[in-house]
Design a protein around this motif. Sequence first.
Motif, PDB file in Angstrom:
ATOM      1  N   LYS A 158      -3.715  42.321  14.497  1.00 44.44           N
ATOM      2  CA  LYS A 158      -3.921  41.137  13.665  1.00 44.44           C
ATOM      3  C   LYS A 158      -3.316  41.372  12.278  1.00 44.44           C
ATOM      4  O   LYS A 158      -3.254  42.500  11.779  1.00 44.44           O
ATOM      5  CB  LYS A 158      -5.414  40.848  13.507  1.00 44.44           C
ATOM      6  CG  LYS A 158      -6.172  40.684  14.822  1.00 44.44           C
ATOM      7  CD  LYS A 158      -5.806  39.396  15.543  1.00 44.44           C
ATOM      8  CE  LYS A 158      -6.689  39.185  16.761  1.00 44.44           C
ATOM      9  NZ  LYS A 158      -6.334  37.980  17.522  1.00 44.44           N
ATOM     10  N   ASN A 159      -2.880  40.293  11.689  1.00 41.23           N
ATOM     11  CA  ASN A 159      -2.410  40.317  10.291  1.00 41.23           C
ATOM     12  C   ASN A 159      -1.312  41.349  10.047  1.00 41.23           C
ATOM     13  O   ASN A 159      -1.310  42.055   9.022  1.00 41.23           O
ATOM     14  CB  ASN A 159      -3.589  40.579   9.334  1.00 41.23           C
ATOM     15  CG  ASN A 159      -4.672  39.523   9.469  1.00 41.23           C
ATOM     16  OD1 ASN A 159      -4.375  38.335   9.569  1.00 41.23           O
ATOM     17  ND2 ASN A 159      -5.925  39.956   9.500  1.00 41.23           N
ATOM     18  N   MET A 160      -0.389  41.453  10.962  1.00 43.64           N
ATOM     19  CA  MET A 160       0.748  42.353  10.792  1.00 43.64           C
ATOM     20  C   MET A 160       1.998  41.637  11.284  1.00 43.64           C
ATOM     21  O   MET A 160       2.006  41.064  12.375  1.00 43.64           O
ATOM     22  CB  MET A 160       0.550  43.661  11.553  1.00 43.64           C
ATOM     23  CG  MET A 160       1.738  44.619  11.445  1.00 43.64           C
ATOM     24  SD  MET A 160       1.490  46.173  12.357  1.00 43.64           S
ATOM     25  CE  MET A 160       0.294  46.988  11.287  1.00 43.64           C
ATOM     26  N   SER A 161       3.043  41.662  10.486  1.00 45.78           N
ATOM     27  CA  SER A 161       4.295  41.020  10.882  1.00 45.78           C
ATOM     28  C   SER A 161       5.099  41.959  11.779  1.00 45.78           C
ATOM     29  O   SER A 161       4.829  43.164  11.857  1.00 45.78           O
ATOM     30  CB  SER A 161       5.117  40.653   9.651  1.00 45.78           C
ATOM     31  OG  SER A 161       5.607  41.831   9.017  1.00 45.78           O
ATOM     32  N   HIS A 217       9.571  37.912  10.558  1.00 43.63           N
ATOM     33  CA  HIS A 217       8.421  37.565   9.719  1.00 43.63           C
ATOM     34  C   HIS A 217       7.281  36.926  10.507  1.00 43.63           C
ATOM     35  O   HIS A 217       6.292  36.492   9.905  1.00 43.63           O
ATOM     36  CB  HIS A 217       8.875  36.643   8.587  1.00 43.63           C
ATOM     37  CG  HIS A 217       9.945  37.253   7.725  1.00 43.63           C
ATOM     38  ND1 HIS A 217       9.727  38.372   6.952  1.00 43.63           N
ATOM     39  CD2 HIS A 217      11.260  36.915   7.553  1.00 43.63           C
ATOM     40  CE1 HIS A 217      10.852  38.701   6.315  1.00 43.63           C
ATOM     41  NE2 HIS A 217      11.786  37.834   6.664  1.00 43.63           N
ATOM     42  N   ARG A 218       7.412  36.871  11.831  1.00 40.75           N
ATOM     43  CA  ARG A 218       6.322  36.346  12.659  1.00 40.75           C
ATOM     44  C   ARG A 218       5.185  37.353  12.730  1.00 40.75           C
ATOM     45  O   ARG A 218       5.387  38.571  12.715  1.00 40.75           O
ATOM     46  CB  ARG A 218       6.838  36.056  14.073  1.00 40.75           C
ATOM     47  CG  ARG A 218       7.632  34.777  14.222  1.00 40.75           C
ATOM     48  CD  ARG A 218       6.740  33.600  14.549  1.00 40.75           C
ATOM     49  NE  ARG A 218       6.008  33.792  15.805  1.00 40.75           N
ATOM     50  CZ  ARG A 218       6.514  33.529  17.000  1.00 40.75           C
ATOM     51  NH1 ARG A 218       7.760  33.075  17.134  1.00 40.75           N
ATOM     52  NH2 ARG A 218       5.765  33.716  18.081  1.00 40.75           N
ATOM     53  N   MET A 219       3.958  36.860  12.846  1.00 41.57           N
ATOM     54  CA  MET A 219       2.814  37.745  13.020  1.00 41.57           C
ATOM     55  C   MET A 219       2.769  38.208  14.481  1.00 41.57           C
ATOM     56  O   MET A 219       3.011  37.415  15.400  1.00 41.57           O
ATOM     57  CB  MET A 219       1.517  37.021  12.653  1.00 41.57           C
ATOM     58  CG  MET A 219       1.529  36.459  11.230  1.00 41.57           C
ATOM     59  SD  MET A 219       1.906  37.733   9.976  1.00 41.57           S
ATOM     60  CE  MET A 219       0.385  38.673   9.983  1.00 41.57           C
TER      61      MET A 219
END
Length: 332
Positions: free
Chosen positions: A95-98, A139-141
Amino acid sequence: MTKSIELRDLAIGYKNRQPVKVVAQHIDASIFSSELTCLLGANGIGKSTLLRTLSAFQPKLSGDVFIHGQEIGAYSEKALARLISVVLTERLDIKNMSVHELVALGRSPYTGFWGKLTPEDHKEIDKAISLVKITHLTHRMVHTLSDGERQKAMIAKALAQNTPVIFLDEPTAFLDFPSKVEMMQLLHRLSRETQKTIFLSTHDLELALQIADKIWLMDDRARIHVGTPEDLSLNGDLSNFFARKGILFDKDTGLFRVENDFDRQIRLVGHGQRYSMIRKALLRNRILAERNAPSYDTIEIVENRILLSIENQPQIWVDTIEELLEKMKNYY
């Protein structure tokens, strides 16, 4: 192409069990750079054990594993991190990582305690993303990616680690068929373009036989057979290895096919793709259709139509195989 990994009388298994569990032994084989090598075998046969042993995650029972001319036990942990990268089969709940941040983790063996990325690190990250062709995902998660996109990101992370050896455990496990093909083609291309040693385990037999440069077959007698898919086909290893009721290995095509039983026969006249498809559909319904079948009943392919002739019955014309099967239900 150079020999990058050499196994000498290697035995793998588990020392912490009583008695010691031997999974495979007397393994003498080599893996080369610039080649895609696939490890095949049934569930529970020991593929993951072999991969863990080659990755130094698990100690060998005996024998030697030489990587770039040096026994694996002589490498420090830091040196191994710059020698081998591993892509595991588990789905990662990130989670919350590109994608960029995930790939950047591959540079950890080079960044030191504080993990500060240098311009050279960023260059390697961008290069890895470009090689896998996921620049548009940078830049997508990670948690928003499809399984195939996430697996590509993990491969990019391994490339960013910049190791000469990459091991992958079931990299196509969660992918649909088009994505499996794309993934295997990607790994084959990377082995050529980067001159890296890429070794993976897989259950996708058909793809491995069509795309891999070398195959390792692990059998239930703790032996490993090594060779090109073509040589293993010609010498009978593939036929013997996967021989079981209902499955045949076709040496002419180098692929597997399902053998269906039949209890009726019919003469089939024609040629080409439609002939093959009619024969396939009928065999699935326990009817063997051949040109010389001992039957007075006949199916004839006439241009784009199909003529069904049943003894003592009016002839029937149909346009599709589905229609043919429906009509034949009245007689077969």
